[in-house]
Design an enzyme around this catalytic site. Sequence first.
Site, PDB file in Angstrom:
ATOM      1  N   HIS A   1      -1.906 -65.904  47.539  1.00  0.00           N
ATOM      2  CA  HIS A   1      -2.931 -65.997  46.500  1.00  0.00           C
ATOM      3  C   HIS A   1      -3.696 -67.306  46.684  1.00  0.00           C
ATOM      4  O   HIS A   1      -3.211 -68.242  47.323  1.00  0.00           O
ATOM      5  CB  HIS A   1      -2.294 -65.971  45.111  1.00  0.00           C
ATOM      6  CG  HIS A   1      -1.777 -64.635  44.713  1.00  0.00           C
ATOM      7  ND1 HIS A   1      -1.462 -64.330  43.409  1.00  0.00           N
ATOM      8  CD2 HIS A   1      -1.510 -63.510  45.431  1.00  0.00           C
ATOM      9  CE1 HIS A   1      -1.030 -63.085  43.340  1.00  0.00           C
ATOM     10  NE2 HIS A   1      -1.040 -62.565  44.550  1.00  0.00           N
TER      11      HIS A   1
ATOM     12  N   CYS B   1       1.950 -67.706  40.741  1.00  0.00           N
ATOM     13  CA  CYS B   1       1.160 -68.915  40.988  1.00  0.00           C
ATOM     14  C   CYS B   1       1.480 -69.994  39.968  1.00  0.00           C
ATOM     15  O   CYS B   1       1.545 -71.176  40.317  1.00  0.00           O
ATOM     16  CB  CYS B   1      -0.318 -68.570  41.007  1.00  0.00           C
ATOM     17  SG  CYS B   1      -0.755 -67.545  42.430  1.00  0.00           S
TER      18      CYS B   1
ATOM     19  N   GLU C   1      -4.294 -69.809  44.713  1.00  0.00           N
ATOM     20  CA  GLU C   1      -3.608 -71.017  44.243  1.00  0.00           C
ATOM     21  C   GLU C   1      -2.542 -71.477  45.228  1.00  0.00           C
ATOM     22  O   GLU C   1      -2.430 -72.669  45.528  1.00  0.00           O
ATOM     23  CB  GLU C   1      -2.939 -70.770  42.879  1.00  0.00           C
ATOM     24  CG  GLU C   1      -3.895 -70.377  41.776  1.00  0.00           C
ATOM     25  CD  GLU C   1      -4.029 -68.886  41.587  1.00  0.00           C
ATOM     26  OE1 GLU C   1      -4.153 -68.458  40.434  1.00  0.00           O
ATOM     27  OE2 GLU C   1      -4.028 -68.131  42.594  1.00  0.00           O
TER      28      GLU C   1
END
Length: 155
Positions: free
Chosen positions: A53, A86, A55
């Site tokens: 992801h 995250c 992040e």
Amino acid sequence: MNAGEIFMHEALALAREAAAMGEVPVGAVVVRGGEIVGRGFNQPIVARDPSAHAEIMALRDAARALGNYRLPGCEIYVTLEPCAMCTGAIFHARVARVVFGARDPKTGAAGSVLDLYAEPRLNHHAAIVGGVLADECATLLSAFFAARRALARQA
């Protein structure tokens, strides 16, 4: 334009990179002392990595740049409300502040589905600010998914 908007524009540029690769358009930057020290965008499909992801990628980049897996005094700016995975990584990295754009009504862990940032039993907390350039962030996501639906109808 304030600093938060400037950093969110940087995250939006990264989100557009993700979209160009066919990934869900989410981008993130890690900032320390007013300087970007980490950048990332969604790439779980391309990287064949469910943890890739925006992040996580930005945290990894910042940790490499700063030479430490802990990122005290850092802030992360992300175009979409962080998910639970995250958020966990943000907490483990000891990020001080999270700024996000659009809310995520399906997986958001900063109040939309659950609020890990308000969970008193966790050993680390980060300040959370939502809604920075929310319309622009949400529009990018909506346009991406609308284009996908249109392609699916044509197939």
